[in-house]
Design a protein around this motif. Structure first.
Motif, PDB file in Angstrom:
ATOM      1  N   ALA A   1       0.868  -1.174   0.061  1.00 47.54           N
ATOM      2  CA  ALA A   1       0.029   0.006   0.041  1.00 47.54           C
ATOM      3  C   ALA A   1       0.963   1.218   0.177  1.00 47.54           C
ATOM      4  O   ALA A   1       0.574   2.317  -0.295  1.00 47.54           O
ATOM      5  CB  ALA A   1      -1.002  -0.173   1.210  1.00 47.54           C
TER       6      ALA A   1
ATOM      7  N   GLU B   1       0.946   8.448  -8.825  1.00 49.55           N
ATOM      8  CA  GLU B   1      -0.308   9.012  -8.590  1.00 49.55           C
ATOM      9  C   GLU B   1      -1.507   7.988  -9.312  1.00 49.55           C
ATOM     10  O   GLU B   1      -2.367   7.680  -8.601  1.00 49.55           O
ATOM     11  CB  GLU B   1      -0.574  10.236  -9.661  1.00 49.55           C
ATOM     12  CG  GLU B   1      -1.873  10.882  -9.752  1.00 49.55           C
ATOM     13  CD  GLU B   1      -2.332  11.730  -8.444  1.00 49.55           C
ATOM     14  OE1 GLU B   1      -1.296  12.053  -7.640  1.00 49.55           O
ATOM     15  OE2 GLU B   1      -3.493  12.201  -8.490  1.00 49.55           O
TER      16      GLU B   1
ATOM     17  N   LYS C   1      -1.586   5.330  -6.759  1.00 49.84           N
ATOM     18  CA  LYS C   1      -2.947   5.700  -5.834  1.00 49.84           C
ATOM     19  C   LYS C   1      -4.130   5.708  -6.068  1.00 49.84           C
ATOM     20  O   LYS C   1      -5.034   5.173  -5.297  1.00 49.84           O
ATOM     21  CB  LYS C   1      -1.962   7.080  -5.198  1.00 49.84           C
ATOM     22  CG  LYS C   1      -0.894   6.853  -4.256  1.00 49.84           C
ATOM     23  CD  LYS C   1      -0.474   8.158  -3.721  1.00 49.84           C
ATOM     24  CE  LYS C   1       0.817   8.069  -2.703  1.00 49.84           C
ATOM     25  NZ  LYS C   1       0.917   9.417  -1.984  1.00 49.84           N
ATOM     26  N   LEU C   2      -4.236   6.115  -7.311  1.00 48.19           N
ATOM     27  CA  LEU C   2      -5.808   6.085  -7.924  1.00 48.19           C
ATOM     28  C   LEU C   2      -6.322   4.779  -7.828  1.00 48.19           C
ATOM     29  O   LEU C   2      -7.542   4.500  -7.798  1.00 48.19           O
ATOM     30  CB  LEU C   2      -5.771   6.878  -9.258  1.00 48.19           C
ATOM     31  CG  LEU C   2      -5.825   8.180  -9.222  1.00 48.19           C
ATOM     32  CD1 LEU C   2      -5.470   8.881 -10.651  1.00 48.19           C
ATOM     33  CD2 LEU C   2      -7.210   8.618  -8.826  1.00 48.19           C
TER      34      LEU C   2
ATOM     35  N   LEU D   1      -5.610   2.264  -6.096  1.00 45.49           N
ATOM     36  CA  LEU D   1      -5.481   1.372  -4.694  1.00 45.49           C
ATOM     37  C   LEU D   1      -6.752   1.548  -3.925  1.00 45.49           C
ATOM     38  O   LEU D   1      -6.877   2.720  -3.504  1.00 45.49           O
ATOM     39  CB  LEU D   1      -4.158   1.783  -4.045  1.00 45.49           C
ATOM     40  CG  LEU D   1      -3.788   1.290  -2.711  1.00 45.49           C
ATOM     41  CD1 LEU D   1      -3.594  -0.258  -3.082  1.00 45.49           C
ATOM     42  CD2 LEU D   1      -2.640   1.892  -2.066  1.00 45.49           C
TER      43      LEU D   1
ATOM     44  N   GLY E   1     -10.582   8.138  -1.741  1.00 42.70           N
ATOM     45  CA  GLY E   1     -10.003   7.096  -2.911  1.00 42.70           C
ATOM     46  C   GLY E   1     -10.762   7.424  -3.977  1.00 42.70           C
ATOM     47  O   GLY E   1     -11.217   8.606  -4.296  1.00 42.70           O
TER      48      GLY E   1
END
Lengths: 200, 221
Positions: A50, A70, A73-74, A76, A102
């Motif tokens: 993570a 980025e 993260k988008l 996840l 999120g």
């Protein structure tokens, strides 16, 4: 087709080597169950993937993106041991804020998500007044509104009754059919199709 | 911008539903200042001479008291983890949390300060300067405090450590803010002090969100 590759990963906590040279890959459509004894490093592994914890050596790639990108993260969604809920907020308020952090859409589907986990009557109740199992359900209701492709679920079935476990298992299967991938840790048996397993 | 405003609104909502988290430091502010006339002297001259120092020291301490709650609850329930892995800028989220903290700690102090200033026999000119220094400098207290709060977030009973980390950084603000009010009482120029406080505010706004985000990531590893 998305792919998460973990290559020769080693993790150390203080002077203790938690695991070393761990390699695996998870393709879209697959679920990876990470099992092992308490303290074997299941949670550490998920936290590393993570991007919350650092690791000693190795590589983790998601479609050639690194963990800080980025795009990663988008894509996840990480649900850890803690439910990530504020007791002073209602179920709906918590869900709205979590979804804002999120990659989520379907703005009007918060109530529907709570209905999916059987908490439609508790929409406006403060989370602090609910039981541990109900809190877990609210945290998991995020699965019904997220658009993230990579799901990292740490003990998703703990504190849940058998009916709720079945609902979550079905949702994970549906996510994989739609091209997502999932890594979960659990001590329980899972009835999920396309399940791969590694033991730490 | 949506995450910024939503985070402020969320934090304010949480504080209103758990008012002790922000009311206790405010009560400390009011009670401490009201005790000074009893403990030192009720004489107007003595009190008005000491008022800038009294109000500013108590302001700093009450903000320091409230800093413990800035990240503590979100750390305990796991929301901070979600903030770190979010695709939104962590600095922006933390700036929003710090803004909410100022609205709950600094802003009420600014509103209460004219009354407490009058209780300590400050003249009207000095009260205006007191309010001005508080408006410029209380956001700095929250911003600088957020660095300390993020560094000690995982440590239990970290109040003393937080004070040791943050108080030295508050000293320049204390010196220039009290000096501005004292100068106003003596009809001397206050431009220099206000410029410095303004510079401190701008520098804190630019630097502290990034430092807080960095220290928070390290603390949660």
């Amino acid at each position: 087709m998305s792919k998460l590759i973990v290559n020769n990963l080693s993790c150390q906590k203080g002077y203790n080597l938690v695991f070393e040279n761990l390699s695996f890959e998870v393709n879209s459509g697959e679920v990876l169950k990470v099992s092992g004894a308490n303290g074997s490093g299941k949670t550490s592994l998920l936290r590393i993937i993570a991007g919350l914890s650092s690791f000693e050596s190795g590589e983790i790639d998601y479609d050639s993106f690194n963990l800080k990108s980025e795009q990663y993260k988008l894509d996840l969604l990480y649900l850890g041991h803690l439910a990530s809920l504020s007791p002073e907020l209602s179920c709906l308020e918590n869900l709205k804020y979590s979804s804002l952090l999120g990659k989520n859409s379907l703005k009007n589907d918060y109530s529907k998500a709570l209905k999916q986990v059987g908490l439609e009557k508790y929409e406006n109740d403060l989370v602090g007044t609910l039981s541990a199992g109900q809190k877990k359900r609210i945290a998991l209701s995020l699965l019904f509104i997220t658009q993230s492709k990579v799901w990292l679920l740490d003990e998703p079935f703990s504190a849940l009754d058998s009916k709720a476990i079945t609902i979550i298992e079905s949702k994970i299967e549906e996510h994989c059919i739609n091209g997502g991938l999932c890594i979960l840790t659990t001590h329980q048996e899972c009835n999920i199709k396309n399940l791969k397993e590694i033991r730490l | 911008m949506s995450i910024f405003l939503n985070t402020i609104s969320r934090d304010l909502k949480m504080a209103i539903r758990n008012p002790s988290s922000f009311l206790n430091p405010l009560m400390f502010f009011v009670i401490s200042i009201s005790l000074f006339p009893i403990a030192i002297s009720p004489e107007a001259e003595t009190l008005s001479r000491m008022a800038p120092g009294i109000i500013w020291v108590i302001t700093m301490l009450s903000v320091l008291l409230s800093l413990n709650t800035l990240f503590h609850y979100d750390f305990d329930n796991g929301v901070l983890e979600q903030m770190i892995i979010s695709h939104h800028s962590l600095s922006l989220i933390l700036l929003a949390k710090t803004t909410a903290h100022w609205m709950l700690s600094g802003l009420p102090i600014i509103i209460l300060s004219p009354f407490l200033g009058m209780a300590l026999f400050l003249n009207s000119q000095s009260i205006i300067i007191l309010i001005l220094t508080l408006i410029i400098a209380t956001p700095c207290l929250s911003l600088i405090g957020s660095i300390g709060a993020s560094l000690v977030v995982g440590i239990k009973n970290s109040g003393m450590l937080l004070s040791l980390l943050i108080l030295p950084l508050y000293i320049p603000i204390l010196i220039f803010a009290t000096s501005a009010i004292s100068n106003a009482q003596s009809n001397l120029a206050i431009d220099g002090q206000l410029y410095f406080l303004g510079f401190f505010l701008v520098a804190s706004l630019i630097i502290t969100p990034f430092l807080s985000a960095l220290s928070l990531k390290i603390s949660l590893e």
